[in-house]
Design a protein around this motif. Structure first.
Motif, PDB file in Angstrom:
ATOM      1  N   TYR A 209     -68.878 -73.546 -22.877  1.00 34.11           N
ATOM      2  CA  TYR A 209     -69.230 -72.867 -21.622  1.00 34.11           C
ATOM      3  C   TYR A 209     -67.984 -72.300 -20.928  1.00 34.11           C
ATOM      4  N   PHE A 210     -66.773 -72.660 -21.409  1.00 37.67           N
ATOM      5  CA  PHE A 210     -65.500 -72.158 -20.882  1.00 37.67           C
ATOM      6  C   PHE A 210     -65.333 -72.423 -19.386  1.00 37.67           C
ATOM      7  N   ASN A 211     -65.829 -73.589 -18.969  1.00 35.84           N
ATOM      8  CA  ASN A 211     -65.631 -74.020 -17.578  1.00 35.84           C
ATOM      9  C   ASN A 211     -64.520 -75.068 -17.577  1.00 35.84           C
ATOM     10  N   MET A 212     -63.283 -74.594 -17.723  1.00 32.75           N
ATOM     11  CA  MET A 212     -62.156 -75.490 -17.920  1.00 32.75           C
ATOM     12  C   MET A 212     -61.874 -76.370 -16.701  1.00 32.75           C
ATOM     13  N   GLY A 213     -62.102 -75.851 -15.511  1.00 38.53           N
ATOM     14  CA  GLY A 213     -61.863 -76.636 -14.304  1.00 38.53           C
ATOM     15  C   GLY A 213     -62.770 -77.849 -14.245  1.00 38.53           C
TER      16      GLY A 213
END
Length: 243
Positions: A209-213
């Motif tokens: 999902y590339f939600n690194m935070g």
């Protein structure tokens, strides 16, 4: 985008995260607990001299020596709904086939069983080393005093083996909290999210999902829990040493 503490606040209300935490908790309590009990039982059986002991010990260690990828492939075959040997055995005793990897209520337990098979040898060999470090003179003194096997185990073996128990449980709990490979190989977290663990959900959040935070906040939360667990075990160890 940097959003500060909001990621941590979102964790508190994220149902999918807490479902992953529940599955991870099952692995910690049920998986590691069963590994410890079986490992201790086997260690007690092997803590004696008999013919072929070295061969038996080596055979018990084989699951731990196999690559986790191979372990996952082996258990995928065992759990296969139509052709797996596990369902074949159940059918032979007139029990219907079980969808081990495709049932939402069973899949997480299937992962836990595979993990138990893989890591019980680690518990066994570590506890066996602890048992063999106990001097034979103490067993002889217990026999002279007329202690039963249970009294010898509870009053002699358990107190002397407690430091080893604490260390081996701590190592396995920290490792089990990160369980990832078997989930990927057996269920991919499914069906649905029924067998997702925190590490697997963290991986999906960051790299799918590339939600690194949010993934970073989740990783720090995992680290905090592991640190708390480790401190509880270490304080128990220190408290015992001061008694």
């Amino acid at each position: 985008m940097f959003i500060g503490v909001r990621n941590y606040l979102n964790l508190l209300t994220d149902e999918r995260f807490w479902n992953a935490m529940k599955n991870t908790g099952l692995e910690l309590i049920l998986g590691v607990g069963v590994q410890f009990l079986i490992g201790l039982g086997i260690a007690l059986l092997l803590n004696r001299t008999f013919r072929g002991k070295n061969w038996v010990t080596t055979l018990y260690l084989l699951p731990m020596m196999i690559s986790p990828v191979v372990v996952g492939c082996i258990w995928r075959i065992i759990y296969h709904y139509q052709y797996g040997p596990l369902n074949y055995i159940l059918n032979r005793v007139s029990i219907a086939s079980v969808n081990w990897l495709g049932s939402g209520s069973i899949s997480i337990f299937s992962v836990i069983i595979a993990d138990i098979w893989e890591w019980t040898p680690f518990m066994m060999i570590t506890l066996l080393a602890g048992l063999q470090a106990i001097p034979d003179e103490l067993y002889e003194a217990a026999r002279v005093d007329g202690a039963t096997r249970w009294q010898t185990f509870s009053a002699l073996v358990v107190p002397l083996l407690t430091p080893v128990m604490i260390v081996v449980l701590l190592i396995r709990i920290m490792d089990a909290f990160k369980i990832f490979d078997l989930v990927v190989l057996l269920t991919m977290g499914g069906p649905g999210q029924s067998s997702e663990t925190v590490s697997f959900f963290n991986y999906l959040t960051g790299f799918k999902y590339f939600n690194m935070g949010y993934a970073s906040a989740m990783a720090y939360f995992q680290l905090l829990i592991i640190v708390i667990i480790a401190n509880i075990f270490l304080k128990s160890w220190k408290r015992r040493e001061t008694i």
